[in-house]
Design a protein around this motif. Sequence first.
Motif, short mmCIF file in Angstrom:
data_model
loop_
_atom_site.label_atom_id
_atom_site.label_comp_id
_atom_site.label_asym_id
_atom_site.label_seq_id
_atom_site.Cartn_x
_atom_site.Cartn_y
_atom_site.Cartn_z
N LYS A 127 10.96 8.44 -53.71
CA LYS A 127 10.87 6.97 -53.73
C LYS A 127 12.20 6.30 -54.06
CE LYS A 127 9.13 6.82 -58.44
NZ LYS A 127 8.60 8.06 -58.87
N ASN A 128 13.12 7.05 -54.67
CA ASN A 128 14.44 6.50 -55.03
C ASN A 128 15.50 6.75 -53.97
OD1 ASN A 128 13.35 5.75 -57.52
ND2 ASN A 128 13.82 7.75 -58.40
N MET A 129 15.12 7.42 -52.89
CA MET A 129 16.11 7.77 -51.86
C MET A 129 16.42 6.61 -50.94
SD MET A 129 15.36 11.54 -50.44
CE MET A 129 16.70 11.29 -49.30
N ASP A 130 17.64 6.59 -50.47
CA ASP A 130 18.07 5.66 -49.43
C ASP A 130 17.91 6.40 -48.10
OD1 ASP A 130 19.25 3.83 -47.77
OD2 ASP A 130 21.26 4.05 -48.63
N TYR B 49 16.53 15.82 -46.74
CA TYR B 49 15.30 15.05 -46.73
C TYR B 49 14.38 15.64 -45.68
CZ TYR B 49 12.38 11.11 -45.28
OH TYR B 49 11.34 10.32 -44.90
N PHE B 50 13.13 15.96 -46.08
CA PHE B 50 12.16 16.58 -45.19
C PHE B 50 10.96 15.68 -44.98
CE2 PHE B 50 14.40 20.26 -46.75
CZ PHE B 50 14.47 21.08 -45.64
N LYS B 51 10.44 15.73 -43.77
CA LYS B 51 9.14 15.15 -43.47
C LYS B 51 8.24 16.31 -43.09
CE LYS B 51 10.60 10.72 -41.54
NZ LYS B 51 10.45 9.84 -40.39
N LEU B 52 7.08 16.38 -43.68
CA LEU B 52 6.12 17.44 -43.37
C LEU B 52 4.96 16.86 -42.59
CD1 LEU B 52 6.06 19.39 -46.74
CD2 LEU B 52 7.46 19.82 -44.73
N GLN B 53 4.57 17.56 -41.54
CA GLN B 53 3.45 17.09 -40.72
C GLN B 53 2.17 17.06 -41.54
OE1 GLN B 53 2.55 19.46 -37.24
NE2 GLN B 53 3.33 17.83 -35.95
N LEU C 211 19.39 21.08 -53.20
CA LEU C 211 18.40 20.08 -53.56
C LEU C 211 17.79 19.52 -52.28
CD1 LEU C 211 17.17 18.25 -55.84
CD2 LEU C 211 19.05 16.67 -55.38
N TYR C 212 16.49 19.30 -52.30
CA TYR C 212 15.83 18.70 -51.15
C TYR C 212 14.79 17.70 -51.62
CZ TYR C 212 11.90 21.86 -52.04
OH TYR C 212 10.84 22.51 -52.63
N GLN C 213 14.48 16.74 -50.77
CA GLN C 213 13.45 15.75 -51.04
C GLN C 213 12.43 15.83 -49.91
OE1 GLN C 213 13.54 14.19 -53.90
NE2 GLN C 213 15.56 15.02 -54.32
N VAL C 214 11.16 15.62 -50.25
CA VAL C 214 10.11 15.64 -49.25
C VAL C 214 9.38 14.29 -49.30
CG1 VAL C 214 8.01 16.78 -48.43
CG2 VAL C 214 9.82 18.13 -49.51
N GLU C 215 9.30 13.67 -48.14
CA GLU C 215 8.68 12.34 -48.02
C GLU C 215 7.29 12.32 -48.64
OE1 GLU C 215 8.90 9.51 -44.36
OE2 GLU C 215 7.20 10.86 -44.07
N ASN C 216 7.08 11.39 -49.54
CA ASN C 216 5.80 11.16 -50.22
C ASN C 216 5.31 12.33 -51.07
OD1 ASN C 216 5.52 8.53 -49.12
ND2 ASN C 216 4.77 9.44 -47.22
N ILE C 217 6.17 13.31 -51.33
CA ILE C 217 5.76 14.48 -52.10
C ILE C 217 6.59 14.62 -53.38
CG2 ILE C 217 5.50 17.00 -52.10
CD1 ILE C 217 3.55 15.69 -50.20
N THR C 218 7.89 14.81 -53.24
CA THR C 218 8.74 15.00 -54.42
C THR C 218 8.93 13.67 -55.13
OG1 THR C 218 10.72 14.82 -53.04
CG2 THR C 218 9.94 17.04 -53.53
N PRO C 219 8.95 13.68 -56.46
CA PRO C 219 9.01 12.43 -57.23
C PRO C 219 10.24 11.57 -56.91
CG PRO C 219 8.63 14.30 -58.69
CD PRO C 219 8.88 14.85 -57.32
N GLU C 220 11.36 12.20 -56.62
CA GLU C 220 12.59 11.45 -56.39
C GLU C 220 12.62 10.77 -55.03
OE1 GLU C 220 12.42 14.71 -57.09
OE2 GLU C 220 13.19 14.87 -59.13
#
Length: 181
Positions: free
Chosen positions: A40-43, A1-5, A29-38
């Motif tokens: 919103k489904n992450m815990d 899980y990534f947060k981008l400035q 696999l990676y997820q990016v806060e408020n960017i990748t569609p998935e």
Amino acid sequence: YFKLQDQKVKNENLKALGAALASSGAVALYQVENITPEYKNMDIENAEETITITKEDIEDTKAKLSTSNEVPDLVCLGCPHASLEEIKDLAAIVEGKKIRNELWICTSVNIKAAAERMGYLKAIEEAGGHIVCDTCMVVAPIEDLGYKVIGVNSAKAANYVPNMGGIDVVYDEAENLIQFE
């Protein structure tokens, strides 16, 4: 899980991040806060790892992956293959100018055909650059062509290039790598 400035992320940035992660480790696999569609489904509370990427992190990575401070004699862009949007941006950088170092842009035959229809290929070729199809700098015999320093705008390429027959790499933005007469 990534947060981008910087939340103004293009698809090309996500493509580059995914390629860099895959070439430098075992990230599938990676997820990016408020960017990748998935996202919103992450815990998020139970995410195995959270990494925040800052502009300083990106600059530090460029310095760490560069093995030379010299001006590249060859600039190879498109690792992974350049999108039409990336080629459009590169055409705007070089249009009406003459490139001093060599420029290769790797892409698919279909994207090259679209770039030709849009006039981007003409701008790049008139400046002295080349669009090469369906290959990559990593598999091209660059070490046999006499190049000593390759400029790349890809962390993936920056990981691979130093293992190519003693060739140094400079990892930076395209506009900083391409030199003009």
